[in-house]
Write a protein that holds these residues in place. Structure first.
Motif, PDB file in Angstrom:
ATOM      1  N   ARG A 189      22.468   7.602  21.547  1.00 17.06           N
ATOM      2  CA  ARG A 189      22.607   6.204  21.961  1.00 17.06           C
ATOM      3  C   ARG A 189      23.923   5.908  22.670  1.00 17.06           C
ATOM      4  NH1 ARG A 189      22.921   2.351  16.713  1.00 17.06           N
ATOM      5  NH2 ARG A 189      22.182   4.010  15.377  1.00 17.06           N
TER       6      ARG A 189
ATOM      7  N   ASP B  91      24.050  -6.166  13.303  1.00 12.61           N
ATOM      8  CA  ASP B  91      22.855  -5.617  13.939  1.00 12.61           C
ATOM      9  C   ASP B  91      22.296  -4.450  13.102  1.00 12.61           C
ATOM     10  OD1 ASP B  91      21.052  -4.233  15.493  1.00 12.61           O
ATOM     11  OD2 ASP B  91      22.292  -4.209  17.289  1.00 12.61           O
ATOM     12  N   PRO B  92      21.071  -4.593  12.554  1.00 11.81           N
ATOM     13  CA  PRO B  92      20.557  -3.558  11.642  1.00 11.81           C
ATOM     14  C   PRO B  92      20.385  -2.183  12.289  1.00 11.81           C
ATOM     15  CG  PRO B  92      18.906  -5.290  12.051  1.00 11.81           C
ATOM     16  CD  PRO B  92      20.172  -5.751  12.677  1.00 11.81           C
ATOM     17  N   SER B  93      20.308  -2.124  13.634  1.00  7.41           N
ATOM     18  CA  SER B  93      20.163  -0.803  14.263  1.00  7.41           C
ATOM     19  C   SER B  93      21.443   0.029  14.108  1.00  7.41           C
ATOM     20  CB  SER B  93      19.795  -0.945  15.744  1.00  7.41           C
ATOM     21  OG  SER B  93      20.912  -1.346  16.491  1.00  7.41           O
ATOM     22  N   ARG B  94      22.501  -0.591  13.594  1.00 10.06           N
ATOM     23  CA  ARG B  94      23.738   0.162  13.340  1.00 10.06           C
ATOM     24  C   ARG B  94      23.670   1.009  12.077  1.00 10.06           C
ATOM     25  NH1 ARG B  94      27.818  -1.207  16.495  1.00 10.06           N
ATOM     26  NH2 ARG B  94      27.668  -3.165  17.650  1.00 10.06           N
ATOM     27  N   TYR B 102      27.130   2.631  12.615  1.00  8.80           N
ATOM     28  CA  TYR B 102      27.456   3.040  13.982  1.00  8.80           C
ATOM     29  C   TYR B 102      28.375   2.012  14.624  1.00  8.80           C
ATOM     30  CZ  TYR B 102      26.732   4.747  18.759  1.00  8.80           C
ATOM     31  OH  TYR B 102      26.903   5.266  20.022  1.00  8.80           O
ATOM     32  N   THR B 255      19.772   0.010   3.251  1.00  9.71           N
ATOM     33  CA  THR B 255      19.164   0.945   4.194  1.00  9.71           C
ATOM     34  C   THR B 255      17.654   0.766   4.260  1.00  9.71           C
ATOM     35  OG1 THR B 255      20.902   2.476   3.494  1.00  9.71           O
ATOM     36  CG2 THR B 255      19.161   3.385   4.869  1.00  9.71           C
ATOM     37  N   LYS B 258      16.822  -2.596   5.820  1.00  9.18           N
ATOM     38  CA  LYS B 258      17.518  -2.702   7.110  1.00  9.18           C
ATOM     39  C   LYS B 258      18.291  -4.016   7.240  1.00  9.18           C
ATOM     40  CE  LYS B 258      14.793   0.613   9.725  1.00  9.18           C
ATOM     41  NZ  LYS B 258      15.821   1.628   9.388  1.00  9.18           N
TER      42      LYS B 258
END
Lengths: 276, 276
Positions: A189, B91-94, B102, B255, B258
């Motif tokens: 990413r 942001d949960p995609s982290r 991330y 986790t 999320k």
């Protein structure tokens, strides 16, 4: 707001946002001033930067137009800085066992990083760079500084997997200074597909690490628009890359006699400085 | 040179040399202008910075006096930036496997690094910092940015020996997120004895890595004037350090569902912003 105050604020505002297009109406609103006054302010700014050979204020005409501050150093500034840097590199106390050269002081000095970042940003000011790439650890400060003046992000390839990066893409490359196959990787990413990548590193001997980064860029379908190094060691062996830009070229290291000879690299001859 | 041009050049000149004392005669000579005119220019600059809550122009009186530009952000700028940053961290995609987060996009974004660097430089503007210390790899961009605004060098502790650094001093520390004893080291020539050190890192869980850097600083007879982290994860376990400054505090990571919850860290409450 008076012109004098506008000029101070505008200079600061533009310097903090290199390469970003700012519309005239934005400034007119920020300062509650007529567009004609803003145009006069910008003409003063443009003239001052140009006469110092230290930056370009680019005007973009039309409805979607505005101005853009481009960090750009004139040739005489580049020559002056690089001959000073080369002579500092010639300090024999930099010689380390194995013919390595201590450069961490340069790589962690804010004023040096500022000059080095501006120089590479000058060379690639009009190359549509989307992202700067380096590999850990010593190239990072250079990459960050170049990225700052181009106002783009930078990505760091890692030599070891880290659990804090998520999924990665990895490549193998020949680390020529160690004569072995190594691995480097980048989080998937971290880099957008089909970006224009500028590769930056601190030191080039054989160029193996740089080919690793080129491969990584290709794995992401990216174009490599340039390769920049702070120092190249010229005496070592054949290079694995040929199209690169160096600021300093080390011609000789004699560990026994404690002699190190350096001169400005090919950056000066390969950059045309013609936009100023 | 006219006042308008002097103001543009002076703003740029001072911004490129934060914390450095520049004498009035220097400017008078650079612009071939009377000292009284230069004083008026500087008053305009000072006033403009102050009214934007975005920097201090400090006047030092006397024969050895002059002016000094101090990067310094007002509280409202800090609040605005940190609530935006905290919401971006949510942001949960982290969320990465193992409860890691991330953050590499923030750590490699020029505009974020500029704000983060200015914030820490605001807090420690008057702490006589001589050098910023971090440990490879992710803290480097933060350390560089803080160092830039304080205009001091930074040093990078390494987790592995490198032949290109020369003699080193090493310490052992408990890496609490990995629950094992690790080693970090610093080249002896990288850090002057008895310096005032500001420690900077990207992420704090238990604080083990930070204690390693504290130990390293003490090995060089240095004083630690502060510890700064971008993110602290608050829910994890007891901290090994208690006197630190965080920009963002992560309160919860789920986790499975999320969910990641974050808010501005203790930086806002622990900084008095009173110099503006």
């Amino acid at each position: 707001m008076k012109r004098s105050e506008r000029l101070v604020d505008m200079t600061k505002f533009l310097m903090e946002r290199p390469h970003k297009l700012i519309s005239l109406p934005f400034f007119a609103q920020r300062y509650d001033a007529a567009k004609s006054s803003i145009s006069e302010d910008l003409a003063i700014l443009k003239h001052t930067l140009a006469s110092n050979q230290d930056g370009i204020l680019e005007t973009v005409a039309g409805a979607a137009g505005g101005v853009r501050y481009i960090p750009y150093l004139g040739k005489s500034h580049a020559e002056e800085y690089l001959s000073d840097l080369a002579s500092r590199v010639e300090d024999p106390s930099r010689i380390l066992p194995g013919g390595f050269v201590y450069l961490s002081d340069v790589l962690s000095n804010s004023q040096d990083l500022q000059q080095i970042g501006k120089l590479f940003a000058t060379r690639y000011a009009y190359s549509n760079v989307d992202v700067v790439m380096t590999v850990e650890t010593k190239g990072i400060s250079l990459a960050q500084s170049v990225a700052r003046y181009l106002n783009v992000p930078f990505v760091i390839a890692r030599k070891r997997s880290k659990v804090t990066e998520g999924a990665t893409v990895s490549v193998n490359y020949i680390s020529s200074s160690l004569d072995r196959v190594s691995k480097m990787e980048l989080p998937t990413r971290a880099l957008k597909k089909e970006s224009n990548v500028l590769i930056v590193d601190d030191f080039m001997k054989g160029g193996g690490t740089l080919t690793g980064m080129e491969q990584l860029a290709h794995e992401f379908d990216c174009d490599v628009v340039g390769i920049c190094v702070l120092c190249e060691a010229d005496f070592d062996k054949d290079k694995l890359v040929d199209d690169y830009m160096s600021l300093v070229k080390i011609n000789k290291i004699d560990t026994q006699k404690k002699i190190i000879l350096a001169e400005p690299g090919n950056f000066l001859t390969e950059t045309d400085f013609s936009h100023l």
